[in-house]
Design an enzyme around this catalytic site. Structure first.
Site, short mmCIF file in Angstrom:
data_model
loop_
_atom_site.label_atom_id
_atom_site.label_comp_id
_atom_site.label_asym_id
_atom_site.label_seq_id
_atom_site.Cartn_x
_atom_site.Cartn_y
_atom_site.Cartn_z
N THR A 19 3.92 18.87 34.23
CA THR A 19 3.62 19.68 34.97
C THR A 19 2.41 20.42 35.10
O THR A 19 1.70 20.38 33.86
CB THR A 19 4.47 21.14 34.36
N ASN A 21 1.86 23.94 35.49
CA ASN A 21 2.55 25.07 35.07
C ASN A 21 2.21 25.85 34.30
O ASN A 21 3.06 24.98 33.21
CB ASN A 21 3.57 25.33 36.06
N LYS A 24 5.28 27.03 32.02
CA LYS A 24 6.42 25.73 31.91
C LYS A 24 5.92 25.18 30.45
O LYS A 24 6.85 25.33 29.47
CB LYS A 24 6.70 24.63 32.82
N ASP A 83 12.73 19.26 36.67
CA ASP A 83 12.70 19.49 38.37
C ASP A 83 14.31 20.24 37.88
O ASP A 83 15.22 20.62 37.44
CB ASP A 83 14.01 18.05 39.10
N GLY A 167 9.41 32.01 43.35
CA GLY A 167 10.52 31.16 43.44
C GLY A 167 11.89 32.28 43.98
O GLY A 167 11.02 33.71 45.02
P1 ITT Z 1 6.57 21.44 38.58
O1 ITT Z 1 4.95 22.03 39.31
O2 ITT Z 1 6.75 21.71 37.69
O3 ITT Z 1 6.88 21.17 39.67
P2 ITT Z 1 7.53 23.85 40.82
O4 ITT Z 1 8.00 24.99 40.69
O5 ITT Z 1 6.77 22.85 41.48
O6 ITT Z 1 7.03 23.07 39.10
P3 ITT Z 1 10.61 23.03 40.19
O7 ITT Z 1 11.18 21.90 39.85
O8 ITT Z 1 10.41 23.64 38.30
O9 ITT Z 1 9.31 22.98 40.46
O10 ITT Z 1 11.16 23.76 41.08
C1 ITT Z 1 11.80 23.91 42.19
C2 ITT Z 1 11.29 25.44 42.92
O11 ITT Z 1 12.85 25.90 42.77
C3 ITT Z 1 10.76 26.09 43.24
O12 ITT Z 1 9.47 26.27 43.56
C4 ITT Z 1 12.18 27.47 43.19
O13 ITT Z 1 12.03 27.42 45.10
C5 ITT Z 1 12.98 26.95 42.70
N1 ITT Z 1 13.07 27.76 41.03
C6 ITT Z 1 13.35 26.79 40.39
N2 ITT Z 1 13.52 27.75 39.09
C7 ITT Z 1 13.00 28.50 39.32
C8 ITT Z 1 13.63 29.46 38.51
O14 ITT Z 1 13.54 29.97 37.39
N3 ITT Z 1 13.40 31.12 39.54
C9 ITT Z 1 12.70 31.18 41.02
N4 ITT Z 1 12.90 29.83 41.94
C10 ITT Z 1 13.22 29.02 41.30
#
Ligand code: ITT
Length: 211
Positions: A19, A21, A24, A83, A167
């Site tokens: 990641t 992020n 995380k 994911d 998100g």
């Molecule tokens: P990476 O760079 O680690 O891939 P990401 O944000 O793109 O992070 P995630 O797989 O963690 O990808 O999350 C995918 C989507 O799911 C994210 O863009 C949010 O829309 C939603 N999501 C996941 N976890 C969430 C949370 O804890 N709170 C709110 N939305 C979440």
């Protein structure tokens, strides 16, 4: 930004988290430390030449495994990937693995949330059950793999509330809570979240394979 190992013979095992992020990385590092694991956790940013892998899986677990294997192969170090997404009952589990790009543009949190709320505008309370889901995978360069999962059950609000998190946090109210995820502190959210649960379930797996 990340600590580097020196030539010390007792240096900890390096574990890469797939990641960019920083939140995380901090969360998983704290969980591994609390479990007493001597692991040097670094983000994918430490390997800028390694390209992002296409998430072609059809489940959270498949995508997490794809990312973990790609990073382990490219770096020669054990790798963790997660994911996650939001699964809405009345939508048959959507947005699910498409959560980050539900509105068409990857990572546009506001557009994704607005579209979902519009789609659910006529769905009354009592039929707005949803959950966050997370799969966390560990892969070794020799191909060994493990995957664990965590969920956070709740209901969806009609209007976004709260400024924390990211998100879909402003519309997901966890079961037993009066606040949305965006109104919880980071520690409160990590204690109950899908990702917190999956990362905590991963700690004994890291101990088993790397400890
Ligand atoms: P990476 O760079 O680690 O891939 P990401 O944000 O793109 O992070 P995630 O797989 O963690 O990808 O999350 C995918 C989507 O799911 C994210 O863009 C949010 O829309 C939603 N999501 C996941 N976890 C969430 C949370 O804890 N709170 C709110 N939305 C979440």
């Amino acid at each position: 930004m990340q600590p580097r190992t020196g030539g010390h013979p007792a240096r900890p095992t390096r574990l890469i988290l797939a990641t960019r992020n920083a939140g995380k990385i901090t969360e998983l590092r704290a969980i591994l430390e609390a479990a007493g694991l001597d692991v040097e956790l670094v983000g994918a940013d430490a390997y800028p030449d390694v390209p992002d892998v296409k998430e072609t899986g059809v489940t959270f677990a498949e995508n997490a495994l794809l990312k973990a294997h790609a990073l382990a192969q490219a770096t020669g170090h054990p790798a963790v990937a997660d994911d996650s997404g939001l699964c809405v009952d009345v939508l048959g589990g959507a947005p699910g693995i498409f959560s980050a790009r539900w509105s068409g543009t990857h990572g546009n949190d506001q557009a994704n949330l607005d579209l979902l709320l519009a789609q659910l505008s006529d769905v009354p309370d009592g039929h707005r059950a949803a959950h966050f889901a997370c799969a966390a995978a560990l892969a070794l360069p020799d191909g060994t793999e493990r995957v664990v999962e965590g969920t956070l059950d709740g209901t969806l609000r009609h209007t976004p509330t709260g400024t924390g998190g990211f998100g879909y946090d402003p519309i997901l109210q966890p079961l037993g809570e009066t606040r949305t995820c965006a109104e919880l502190t980071p520690d409160e959210k990590n204690a109950i979240s899908h990702r917190g649960k999956a990362f905590r379930a991963l700690a004994p797996v890291v101990r088993e394979l790397l400890g």
